[in-house]
Design an enzyme around this catalytic site. Sequence first.
Site: not given
Length: 475
Positions: A220, A254
Amino acid sequence: MNMPIQAQTALPLSQILINQRAHYLADPSPAYEARIEHLKSLKKAILSHQEELINALNEDYGNRSVDDSMISDIMPCINNINYSIKHLKKWMKPSRRHAGLLLAPASIKVQYQPLGVVGIIVPWNFPVMLSVGPLITALAAGNRAMIKLSEFTPETNKILIAMLASIFDQNHVTCIEGEADIAAEFSSLPFDHLLFTGSTTVGRHVMRSAAQNLTPVTLELGGKSPVIVADDIDMDTAVERMIYGKCLNAGQICVAPDYVLVPKEKLNDFVQAYKRKFTKMYGQVSNNKDYGSIINQRQFERVMQVLEDAKAKGASVMSANDEAINIEHQKVPTQIITGATDDMLLLQDEIFGPLLPVIPYDNLQEAISYINQRPRPLALYLMSFDKNTQQTVMNHTHSGGVCINETVFHVAADDAPFGGVGPSGMGHYHGKEGFLTFSHAKTILKRGKYFNTGKLIHPPYGGWLQNQLMKFFLR
């Protein structure tokens, strides 16, 4: 009896893994009831420790909004557990498949089996959600877990370690702390699956290390997630829909909007709308507990370096509320930047902070081309109510996930996968897809006592019946 907290890291990492795997092999397929009990115990622990976790997050950051921590760290974990409890029985049920005429008579099913021991590497930006979140899914799938916590969140780590040690023996779940050398050693362990959340640069090292053991990985990562503001949408509405995603955790997320593509003739309208909305939401940020600090000096200096590089190369910078950057408390109002060029650090790497380049475009195709000429991002955001525009952008861009007329909230969708594509990551977790990621889908073919048609294709070959079968299935 639970091990004392100190024992969480007393053994060599390799020995902890050996011990966890031995205990897994002694109980390789935990019952539904046991998994549910683990999830319920974890939920109870999170709720009883939520105030301590929020206070610890605030200490680690210097200032972190209580509501940001509740919304982005605590609440997603509770929702994830509730959702997993509700659907776990259905996920665990073997799925029946068709054998087809060639294999008949036979039954085929796919059984979802725990992988074993899962490694989880946690970043510093959401240390609760990004440690406990993957753990929830790993436990639901029947696994054991080793969790490498970030060295940049020591106060939060203390609470997480104590909380998890109060529920799980270290042979079931254990936490690891340490600097980069420990992280490197951790990623080199022969886990049955390794999930890493962090930067693309570090992700490459993790994947390279895991490859030595053929350890499957879920990465991720991040990247430069764009916002396209289409020409049909009112600018105040566009800003209202995207600004929270940029300001949450001071942009240290993110999936934060990394840059905004705006119709050339509306660039100034966007800037003014952003400034109005930011000032209304946060006012002066220096003494506003609702607006977070940059987590530490290292990250603050990195953000400042990117900002100074843009200024030195000719970009224009303005504070979203006309307030100066608070160096002492490392609080940075959104810095709106125009005139950015490709030679600036600003447009080369993920910003991961409160800097916002605003880039003008002439037409939608130009905006799409700008995105497609760059690495595929973790998220893409479109501000448009026009269905044709929406469909065009969806059909002609790639990203891990998308929000239309919203930002970041797709991460909170429990019934949908979350993950990147290409440089922004690989694999998925959350919900059913997370359960599948941490399970082995084992195909089981079963024949009964009679009518074993398999022997019809045994040697010697060339018989009349075999030839007829070949002709039948190759027609």
